[in-house]
Design a protein around this motif. Structure first.
Motif, PDB file in Angstrom:
ATOM      1  N   HIS A  73       0.823  -1.204   0.000  1.00 51.48           N
ATOM      2  CA  HIS A  73       0.000   0.000   0.000  1.00 51.48           C
ATOM      3  C   HIS A  73       0.862   1.261   0.000  1.00 51.48           C
ATOM      4  CE1 HIS A  73      -3.666   2.325   0.698  1.00 51.48           C
ATOM      5  NE2 HIS A  73      -3.032   2.982   1.650  1.00 51.48           N
ATOM      6  N   SER A  74       2.015   1.195   0.648  1.00 52.71           N
ATOM      7  CA  SER A  74       2.875   2.367   0.771  1.00 52.71           C
ATOM      8  C   SER A  74       3.572   2.733  -0.530  1.00 52.71           C
ATOM      9  CB  SER A  74       3.933   2.121   1.862  1.00 52.71           C
ATOM     10  OG  SER A  74       3.314   1.903   3.109  1.00 52.71           O
ATOM     11  N   GLU A  75       3.591   1.816  -1.490  1.00 48.84           N
ATOM     12  CA  GLU A  75       4.263   2.102  -2.764  1.00 48.84           C
ATOM     13  C   GLU A  75       3.605   3.256  -3.508  1.00 48.84           C
ATOM     14  OE1 GLU A  75       4.235  -1.617  -4.769  1.00 48.84           O
ATOM     15  OE2 GLU A  75       6.004  -2.385  -3.714  1.00 48.84           O
ATOM     16  N   LYS A  76       2.286   3.455  -3.271  1.00 51.79           N
ATOM     17  CA  LYS A  76       1.591   4.581  -3.896  1.00 51.79           C
ATOM     18  C   LYS A  76       1.768   5.870  -3.089  1.00 51.79           C
ATOM     19  CE  LYS A  76      -1.996   1.713  -6.029  1.00 51.79           C
ATOM     20  NZ  LYS A  76      -3.470   1.427  -6.097  1.00 51.79           N
ATOM     21  N   MET A  77       1.841   5.737  -1.771  1.00 53.77           N
ATOM     22  CA  MET A  77       1.980   6.906  -0.905  1.00 53.77           C
ATOM     23  C   MET A  77       3.397   7.455  -0.926  1.00 53.77           C
ATOM     24  SD  MET A  77      -0.172   5.424   2.369  1.00 53.77           S
ATOM     25  CE  MET A  77       0.196   6.858   3.369  1.00 53.77           C
ATOM     26  N   PRO A  79       6.428   6.510  -3.223  1.00 54.40           N
ATOM     27  CA  PRO A  79       7.038   5.720  -4.314  1.00 54.40           C
ATOM     28  C   PRO A  79       8.533   5.479  -4.135  1.00 54.40           C
ATOM     29  CG  PRO A  79       5.577   7.414  -5.183  1.00 54.40           C
ATOM     30  CD  PRO A  79       5.727   7.697  -3.725  1.00 54.40           C
ATOM     31  N   PRO A  82       8.852   3.140  -0.067  1.00 55.40           N
ATOM     32  CA  PRO A  82       7.659   2.402   0.339  1.00 55.40           C
ATOM     33  C   PRO A  82       7.820   1.662   1.666  1.00 55.40           C
ATOM     34  CG  PRO A  82       8.812   1.248  -1.425  1.00 55.40           C
ATOM     35  CD  PRO A  82       9.456   2.602  -1.299  1.00 55.40           C
ATOM     36  N   GLU A 156      -4.575  -2.135  -0.977  1.00 57.59           N
ATOM     37  CA  GLU A 156      -3.853  -3.082  -1.814  1.00 57.59           C
ATOM     38  C   GLU A 156      -3.075  -4.071  -0.947  1.00 57.59           C
ATOM     39  OE1 GLU A 156      -0.569  -3.118  -5.452  1.00 57.59           O
ATOM     40  OE2 GLU A 156      -1.444  -1.225  -4.756  1.00 57.59           O
ATOM     41  N   ASN A 222      -5.471   7.027   6.256  1.00 55.84           N
ATOM     42  CA  ASN A 222      -4.071   7.351   5.990  1.00 55.84           C
ATOM     43  C   ASN A 222      -3.106   6.600   6.904  1.00 55.84           C
ATOM     44  OD1 ASN A 222      -4.684   9.107   3.912  1.00 55.84           O
ATOM     45  ND2 ASN A 222      -4.777  10.909   5.241  1.00 55.84           N
TER      46      ASN A 222
END
Length: 275
Positions: A73-77, A79, A82, A156, A222
């Motif tokens: 999930h952190s890959e979008k927040m 990049p 992550p 995700e 968040n």
């Protein structure tokens, strides 16, 4: 059967699903504690193997059910980093249990009364044993609740099936935990009924923690990756500080290690196969 459970969990919503899932894990603890009506003692080799199994389940769940979806999930927040939310949440979870460990008086299962941890107290040994397992169960309940909440938010890497798998895994390892509390109390002369009562009571905190975890992540989306890794860090701390040392105080360390590996594999299969 699993598909029906997933459908029911979806219909219930994340909070109710987390509540029922953690009630299941609580009942599994009670089922383990109920064996005290048939046995007064348990072979130490079996006991250490079961504790090792518990640790293996918790370690596997910490990665596949919690840390992996947190990083995904952190890959979008973040990049470029992550790993950052997972690292922060993981450490906070460990420090949270560290703080409780220093404040709450408790006694690990195979330890002597003079080895009581936390603030000084004159509480009875049975109470201290109960508090030790209760401390152990807080992150387990949180993990289940947080994962149900994360799945409801469409995070995700998180899904209802993964949350169900986690609840099943924790339920399986709660069975020996109930026995681990009840049998030592019975061996000390506590009645069967009271030994069972204390054994099942050690997991009553799980439904409470589960609901709190689910509600928190639903209203604070968040913090999802932080919350998942927080639960993972809390569980890892418990395993390293409590579960593993308890299995290394006798001559059955090899059996405890094999039990650990078996628990790890069982939880890995549940999470990868169902999640």
């Amino acid at each position: 059967m699993i598909e029906q459970i997933e459908t029911l969990a979806t219909e219930l919503g994340p909070v109710k699903a987390a509540l029922f899932a953690t009630i299941f894990t609580w009942l599994m603890t009670a089922l383990g504690a109920s064996l005290v009506f048939f046995f007064k003692t348990i072979n130490r080799a079996v006991f250490d193997t079961m504790l090792g199994f518990t640790g293996g389940v918790m370690i596997a769940a910490s990665f596949w059910s919690l840390l992996a979806p947190s990083i995904a999930h952190s890959e979008k927040m973040f990049p470029t980093m992550p790993w950052l939310p997972a690292a922060i949440g993981f450490l906070l979870g460990g420090f949270f249990i560290f703080g409780l460990d220093k404040l709450m008086p408790h006694l690990h299962i195979n330890f002597k009364k003079e080895e009581t941890e936390g603030v000084a107290t004159k509480w009875h040994r049975s109470t201290l044993l109960l508090l030790a397992i209760t401390l152990h169960n807080i992150p387990e309940g949180l993990a289940v609740g947080i994962l149900f909440g994360a799945a409801a938010n469409g995070m995700e890497g998180a899904s209802i099936s993964a949350a169900v798998a986690l609840a099943i895994g924790i339920g399986i390892q709660n069975f020996p935990e109930g026995l681990a509390v009840a049998v030592p109390l019975r061996r000390q002369g506590v009645s069967r009924r009271k030994s069972f009562w204390y054994g099942q009571l050690s997991a009553v905190v799980e439904p409470i923690a589960g609901v709190i975890g689910a509600v928190a992540v639903i209203h604070m989306q968040n913090v999802l990756p932080y919350a998942l890794s927080f639960a993972a860090g809390a569980m890892i701390y418990v395993v390293v500080e409590e579960v593993i040392p308890e299995t290394q105080r006798d001559k059955y360390t090899d059996l405890a290690t094999l039990g650990f590996m078996l628990g790890f594999v069982v939880m890995m299969i549940l999470d990868v196969g169902l999640g």
